[in-house]
Design a protein around this motif. Structure first.
Motif, mmCIF file in Angstrom:
data_model
loop_
_atom_site.group_PDB
_atom_site.id
_atom_site.type_symbol
_atom_site.label_atom_id
_atom_site.label_comp_id
_atom_site.label_asym_id
_atom_site.label_seq_id
_atom_site.Cartn_x
_atom_site.Cartn_y
_atom_site.Cartn_z
ATOM 1 N N PHE A 1 0.827 -1.205 0.000
ATOM 2 C CA PHE A 1 0.000 0.000 0.000
ATOM 3 C C PHE A 1 0.864 1.258 0.000
ATOM 4 C CE2 PHE A 1 -2.889 -3.156 1.846
ATOM 5 C CZ PHE A 1 -4.007 -2.963 1.059
ATOM 6 N N ALA A 2 2.053 1.168 0.594
ATOM 7 C CA ALA A 2 2.925 2.335 0.688
ATOM 8 C C ALA A 2 3.616 2.642 -0.631
ATOM 9 C CB ALA A 2 3.964 2.124 1.788
ATOM 10 N N VAL A 3 4.028 1.607 -1.375
ATOM 11 C CA VAL A 3 4.790 1.824 -2.612
ATOM 12 C C VAL A 3 3.943 1.655 -3.866
ATOM 13 C CG1 VAL A 3 6.910 1.091 -1.482
ATOM 14 C CG2 VAL A 3 5.564 -0.574 -2.769
ATOM 15 N N GLY A 4 2.725 1.167 -3.688
ATOM 16 C CA GLY A 4 1.866 0.969 -4.850
ATOM 17 C C GLY A 4 1.944 -0.462 -5.367
ATOM 18 N N PRO A 5 1.070 -0.811 -6.299
ATOM 19 C CA PRO A 5 0.980 -2.199 -6.763
ATOM 20 C C PRO A 5 1.963 -2.556 -7.883
ATOM 21 C CG PRO A 5 -0.752 -0.902 -7.776
ATOM 22 C CD PRO A 5 0.022 0.050 -6.878
ATOM 23 N N ASP A 6 3.009 -1.757 -8.074
ATOM 24 C CA ASP A 6 3.964 -2.015 -9.148
ATOM 25 C C ASP A 6 4.719 -3.312 -8.864
ATOM 26 O OD1 ASP A 6 5.852 -2.003 -11.115
ATOM 27 O OD2 ASP A 6 6.448 0.089 -10.838
ATOM 28 N N ALA A 7 4.435 -4.362 -9.619
ATOM 29 C CA ALA A 7 5.022 -5.686 -9.350
ATOM 30 C C ALA A 7 6.542 -5.696 -9.426
ATOM 31 C CB ALA A 7 4.425 -6.722 -10.305
ATOM 32 N N PRO A 8 7.178 -5.075 -10.434
ATOM 33 C CA PRO A 8 8.656 -5.081 -10.452
ATOM 34 C C PRO A 8 9.284 -4.426 -9.227
ATOM 35 C CG PRO A 8 7.788 -4.489 -12.599
ATOM 36 C CD PRO A 8 6.630 -4.472 -11.659
ATOM 37 N N VAL A 9 8.682 -3.325 -8.758
ATOM 38 C CA VAL A 9 9.217 -2.653 -7.568
ATOM 39 C C VAL A 9 9.079 -3.556 -6.351
ATOM 40 C CG1 VAL A 9 8.930 -0.702 -5.996
ATOM 41 C CG2 VAL A 9 8.772 -0.355 -8.472
ATOM 42 N N LEU A 10 7.923 -4.187 -6.198
ATOM 43 C CA LEU A 10 7.710 -5.086 -5.068
ATOM 44 C C LEU A 10 8.688 -6.263 -5.116
ATOM 45 C CD1 LEU A 10 3.803 -5.205 -4.855
ATOM 46 C CD2 LEU A 10 5.371 -4.092 -3.267
ATOM 47 N N ALA A 11 8.877 -6.833 -6.301
ATOM 48 C CA ALA A 11 9.773 -7.976 -6.431
ATOM 49 C C ALA A 11 11.213 -7.597 -6.119
ATOM 50 C CB ALA A 11 9.670 -8.551 -7.839
ATOM 51 N N ARG A 12 11.596 -6.351 -6.490
ATOM 52 C CA ARG A 12 12.980 -5.913 -6.286
ATOM 53 C C ARG A 12 13.255 -5.571 -4.828
ATOM 54 N NH1 ARG A 12 12.776 -2.454 -9.845
ATOM 55 N NH2 ARG A 12 12.552 -0.536 -8.649
ATOM 56 N N THR A 13 12.264 -5.100 -4.121
ATOM 57 C CA THR A 13 12.483 -4.628 -2.746
ATOM 58 C C THR A 13 11.865 -5.528 -1.686
ATOM 59 O OG1 THR A 13 10.473 -3.257 -2.861
ATOM 60 C CG2 THR A 13 12.552 -2.234 -3.529
ATOM 61 N N GLY A 14 11.058 -6.494 -2.102
ATOM 62 C CA GLY A 14 10.330 -7.301 -1.133
ATOM 63 C C GLY A 14 11.213 -8.082 -0.184
ATOM 64 N N GLY A 15 12.334 -8.628 -0.691
ATOM 65 C CA GLY A 15 13.224 -9.391 0.170
ATOM 66 C C GLY A 15 13.817 -8.549 1.281
ATOM 67 N N GLY A 16 14.226 -7.324 0.954
ATOM 68 C CA GLY A 16 14.748 -6.425 1.975
ATOM 69 C C GLY A 16 13.706 -6.049 3.001
ATOM 70 N N VAL A 17 12.459 -5.864 2.541
ATOM 71 C CA VAL A 17 11.373 -5.543 3.467
ATOM 72 C C VAL A 17 11.131 -6.696 4.425
ATOM 73 C CG1 VAL A 17 8.901 -5.056 3.618
ATOM 74 C CG2 VAL A 17 10.294 -3.922 1.896
ATOM 75 N N ALA A 18 11.241 -7.928 3.918
ATOM 76 C CA ALA A 18 11.081 -9.099 4.781
ATOM 77 C C ALA A 18 12.125 -9.092 5.897
ATOM 78 C CB ALA A 18 11.179 -10.383 3.962
ATOM 79 N N TRP A 19 13.357 -8.710 5.562
ATOM 80 C CA TRP A 19 14.405 -8.656 6.574
ATOM 81 C C TRP A 19 14.145 -7.543 7.592
ATOM 82 C CZ3 TRP A 19 18.353 -11.034 8.775
ATOM 83 C CH2 TRP A 19 18.856 -12.176 8.156
ATOM 84 N N ILE A 20 13.700 -6.391 7.114
ATOM 85 C CA ILE A 20 13.385 -5.300 8.041
ATOM 86 C C ILE A 20 12.240 -5.702 8.958
ATOM 87 C CG2 ILE A 20 12.489 -2.949 8.185
ATOM 88 C CD1 ILE A 20 14.008 -2.346 5.598
ATOM 89 N N GLY A 21 11.224 -6.379 8.393
ATOM 90 C CA GLY A 21 10.122 -6.864 9.210
ATOM 91 C C GLY A 21 10.596 -7.841 10.270
ATOM 92 N N ALA A 22 11.530 -8.727 9.906
ATOM 93 C CA ALA A 22 12.068 -9.676 10.878
ATOM 94 C C ALA A 22 12.827 -8.958 11.990
ATOM 95 C CB ALA A 22 12.986 -10.667 10.167
ATOM 96 N N LEU A 23 13.595 -7.943 11.624
ATOM 97 C CA LEU A 23 14.355 -7.186 12.621
ATOM 98 C C LEU A 23 13.422 -6.457 13.583
ATOM 99 C CD1 LEU A 23 16.935 -5.960 13.783
ATOM 100 C CD2 LEU A 23 16.872 -4.250 11.966
#
Length: 219
Positions: free
Chosen positions: A40-62
């Motif tokens: 919701f914050a970055v929008g539904p752009d699939a390439p952007v989500l795919a490129r940044t999603g892994g890093g977001v998962a790590w931040i969420g874990a932290l």
């Protein structure tokens, strides 16, 4: 050995959902909430989500690792359990080592399972998810070690809960850098460095945490 197994079972029962400290459920829900809100914050752009999603998962874990810090050591210290264990010949270092293992078992594997639905929310493909899972497997023991050590250092302090979060974030930055960095470097070198950092933290945690608890008991 039987005393250590009883201590481990006690800690696991306390950390699991329905236990006295419920350490598992809230961090996992927080982790999934981060995964749900990020698109919701970055929008539904699939390439952007795919490129940044892994890093977001790590931040969420932290960030999820911060939530149970005030319940890892302080309640037992306040209720005199560490004095009881010392009278039975169980050192603070041994208790802290068992606590790190119990904390990781209640936190690391559930977080890795939660990464599966989170990957769908973040648009992470199978290859990236594999790297994320390996990184979490290598990095969450280090997060558990840092968390228990900080909880021991801040146990008994008036603003211990807030201070714990402030201390954990900078100490966990190396894990975040190499764990999330593995997503852009092909995986193996970053995961190996993450695992190495975790091993160092696991080796230090019992001695640092045990010394902190002993100082709090004698102070």
């Amino acid at each position: 050995m039987s005393a250590l197994l009883r201590l481990l079972r006690r800690d696991l029962a306390a950390f699991m959902p329905g236990g006295r400290r419920g350490g598992t459920l809230l961090p996992i829900l927080f982790f999934l909430a981060v995964a749900m809100l990020y698109p919701f914050a970055v929008g539904p752009d699939a390439p952007v989500l795919a490129r940044t999603g892994g890093g977001v998962a790590w931040i969420g874990a932290l960030l999820a690792a911060i939530l149970p810090l005030d319940r890892l050591v302080a309640p037992d210290l306040e209720q005199g359990f560490f004095d009881h264990w010392a009278l039975r010949g169980i050192s603070e270092e041994v208790v802290i080592a068992v606590r790190v293992l119990a904390h990781w078992l209640s936190f690391g594997p559930p977080l890795m399972l939660a990464a599966l639905p989170a990957s769908a929310l973040l648009g992470i493909d199978g290859k990236t998810l594999y790297t994320v899972e390996l990184g979490l497997l290598a990095g969450t023991p280090g997060l558990a070690a840092i968390g228990v050590t900080i909880a021991a250092l801040t146990a008994g302090l008036r603003a211990g809960a807030a201070l714990s979060g402030l201390l954990l974030i900078p100490l966990a930055v190396p894990l975040l850098i190499f764990g999330a960095g593995a997503l852009s470097t092909g995986g193996e070198s970053g995961i190996a460095l993450t695992a190495a950092i975790s091993l160092v933290l696991l080796a230090i945690a019992p001695f640092a945490g045990g010394a902190a608890v002993r100082a709090a008991r004698e102070g």
